[in-house]
Structure formats: C-alpha cells, structure tokens
Design an enzyme around this catalytic site. Structure first.
Site, PDB file in Angstrom:
ATOM      1  CB  CYS A 137      -0.935  -0.006   1.208  1.00  0.00           C
ATOM      2  SG  CYS A 137      -1.984   1.454   1.284  1.00  0.00           S
ATOM      3  CB  CYS A 140      -0.546   2.579   4.024  1.00  0.00           C
ATOM      4  SG  CYS A 140      -1.991   1.836   3.286  1.00  0.00           S
ATOM      5  CG  ASP A 141       3.238   1.269   4.431  1.00  0.00           C
ATOM      6  OD1 ASP A 141       2.801   1.816   5.469  1.00  0.00           O
ATOM      7  OD2 ASP A 141       3.033   0.081   4.156  1.00  0.00           O
TER       8      ASP A 141
END
Ligand code: NDP
Length: 326
Positions: A137, A140-141
């Site tokens: 992701c 997200c990261d």
C-alpha cells in the site's frame, strides 16, 4: 451450539465492520460482530498509520483497531470470536449465518464487512520483510520512503496509481512488470510514460526480496521472463501491487459480484440487491480501499440498516383502523 439473535448481524471486523457496529449500537440495533480469522482486518498487519484523521502523531494499525473494537463494545456491541462458514440470505430477512464453532447467528439485517486482502507474489523474503521495506500500500507507506529508491511490482491500474503516487515522495520509482505492456487504463499509462521519475522495467518478475545488514529490504532479485536471466535491483522500498482479492467466497451464487469478486451495491450506497443485506468497506470497494473510506461506508450501512428495520417494523404493525365516514 448456541443461537444468537440480533437486529443487526455484522460479518467482519475491520474499520467498516466496527464503524457499522458503533452506529448500529447507538441506534439500539444491538449488533453482533462476528470477527473472523483476522480480527481488526488489514490494519492489524500494518505498522505506522499517519492518514487516519484524528491523530496528529503516528498511530499503530493494531492499536487503532483495538480502539475501534473497544469503542464498539463500549456502546453495546457483542463481539464473537467465530468465523462464518455459511450464510442463508435467499429467504430475505431475517438472515441466518453459521459459524465455524457450530453456533448459529440470526439477524434482521446483515452487514457484510469481510474486507479484501492484497495479493502477494509468494516470493522468498516478501513476508519476512513486510513492514521493513515491503508493502502492498503506497498510500499507507509511501511517505516513509521520501527521497529513497522504490519499486512497484505489477502492471494494472493499482500498480500504475501506486507508482504515480510514489513520485510525490521519490524521484526514483521503478515499475516492474512481467510483460512489456501495461494492463492499466491508457490515460494512466500516459501519465507514467510522461513522468521522468518512473522507469518501467519490462519482462521482469521478482524472484526474491533480499535484506541488507540492518535487516530491512536492500535489493530485489529479478528474473527476465523472456530470457530467464537474473539481475538485481537495489531499492529501499518495494510495493507489491498485483491486485486484491475480496473475501466473498461465502456469497458466491448468493449475491451479485463484479468480475473481480467484489460485491455489487447500488451506486453511492451500501445496499446489495437483497433488501436488508448491506456491504461496506473493501469487500465492495476496489478503488479507494482506505481505512477511512471503509469506516465511512460502515457508517452508511448502519444508517441504511436502521431505515430498513423501520420499514420492517412498519410492515409488522397492524394497519390503523380507518374511521368510518359519518
Ligand atoms: P489487476 O488484476 O488489474 O492487475 C494486476 C497486475 O498485476 C497485472 O498487470 C498482472 O500482470 C500483475 N500480476 C498479477 N499476478 C502477478 C504475479 N504473480 N507476478 C507478477 N505480476 C502479476 O489488479 P489491480 O489491483 O491493478 O486492479 C483491480 C481492479 O481495480 C481493476 O478492475 C482495476 O481497473 C480497478 N482499479 C481501478 C482504479 C481506478 O479506477 N482508479 C484504481 C485501482 C484499481 P498481467 O498484466 O501480466 O496479467
């Protein structure tokens, strides 16, 4: 073997299921959440979460899910440590589900929040380096790889969008694809080819993810899918973007799905074609797939569930007597 009866039966315990439960409990629907194999869902396998609104500082995914569960319980949700193995929705409300434990769950409304899981390559090092350079992701990261070298694996819309997103943080993004043509929509492809930060690497598959001395990802071992030759690519982060698999096995033949197995809902709502059955979160959303959007659709499911129950109650009531005309 016990039978658990509720107005609102929720299957799945990620942000969608817990948000539906919080709203449902506060609307006196006495929800039951059957948590499934991975209570808390995908966020329990991530580490730092920086994009869930309400927290100025980084929070941990598992902690965030513990908080959501505790909040849902605090307002009156019953949590069941069970996994649903069969559902019966053909006859309409009330809906019946059977757990792995043999227990039976009956709900006047059914909220499906079983989520989805990123597909993984299954290559050596991939799971071991999860959270240490390997992710599924970028939204997200990606932030953790500012100014670093990253790679995205895949050739579909997700891979291309992840690569484009990563250019916000990195000037060195390699898009690794097993063929020499992307599957992604043309408009997205054009954006990739127009970017001087993204380098496509054609006809390569990832054989393994290798750690450096510090224990985090150091390089990828690649294999040319045409010639079989191997090579290495040094990267700080690798994002596997080869698709997601929604957890909809239980509903095959019972609810309409798209080609990818995602549950179909009325546009802009969590309503499935069966009145009283609602789907929320990643199980019906292959586009946004964020904790906050899952929580939002969980809330929508609870609000629509409440409206559905009101129509049921109305149908059950006797029709008021019509006063005779004088
Ligand atoms: P897709 O199934 O479309 O693409 C998966 C990609 O991963 C393909 O390029 C495929 O290669 C590659 N792949 C699959 N398995 C492997 C493997 N074992 N090793 C190497 N590569 C592999 O998945 P997406 O997640 O990209 O998209 C899913 C759905 O969601 C699609 O319908 C997509 O259009 C939609 N979507 C829409 C978005 C939007 O509209 N903004 C955003 C994101 C997704 P190959 O091409 O060779 O098969």
């Amino acid at each position: 073997m016990a039978t658990h009866r509720t107005k609102m039966l929720i299957i799945g315990s990620g942000p969608a299921g817990y948000s539906a439960a919080i709203y449902g409990a506060r609307a006196m629907m006495e929800p039951i959440v059957v948590q499934g194999l991975q209570p808390g869902g995908q966020l329990t396998i991530t580490t730092d979460v920086e994009n869930y609104p309400g927290y100025k500082d980084v929070v941990q995914g598992p902690w965030l899910m513990e908080q959501m569960q505790a909040q849902a319980e605090h307002v009156g949700t019953r949590m069941m440590w069970d996994t649903i193995v069969d559902v019966d929705i053909a006859g309409g409300s009330p809906f019946r589900a059977v757990g792995d434990s043999g227990d039976e769950y009956i709900g006047d409304v059914l909220v499906i929040a079983t989520g989805a899981q990123a597909k993984w390559l299954g290559a050596p090092g991939e799971q071991e380096l999860g959270g240490k350079g390997v992710s599924a992701c970028a939204t997200c990261d990606g932030f953790f790889y500012r100014g670093k070298k990253v790679a995205v694996i895949g050739g579909g819309n997700t891979a291309v969008e992840e690569a484009l997103y990563l250019t916000n943080h990195s000037d060195d993004v390699t898009l690794i694809h097993r063929r020499d043509e992307l599957r992604a929509e043309k408009i997205l492809q054009e954006r990739v080819f127009a970017s001087d930060k993204i380098k496509p690497l054609w006809n390569k598959s990832v054989d393994s993810f290798e750690a450096g001395e510090d224990g985090s990802l150091h390089h990828l071992v690649l294999k040319d899918t045409q010639t079989g030759e191997t090579s290495t690519l040094e990267v700080d982060g690798a994002f596997v973007a080869i698709g997601h698999a929604p957890a909809t096995e239980l509903f095959k033949g019972k609810l309409p799905m798209d080609d990818g197995g995602y549950l179909l809902v009325d546009a802009g709502t969590p309503k499935t074609e069966v009145p009283g059955v609602f789907a929320c979160g990643d199980v019906m959303d292959h586009i946004y797939r964020q904790a906050v959007t899952a929580a939002g659709t969980g809330c929508m499911a609870a609000l629509d569930a409440e409206r559905f129950l009101a129509t049921l109650d109305f149908a059950k009531d006797e029709m008021p007597a019509v006063e005779a005309a004088e």
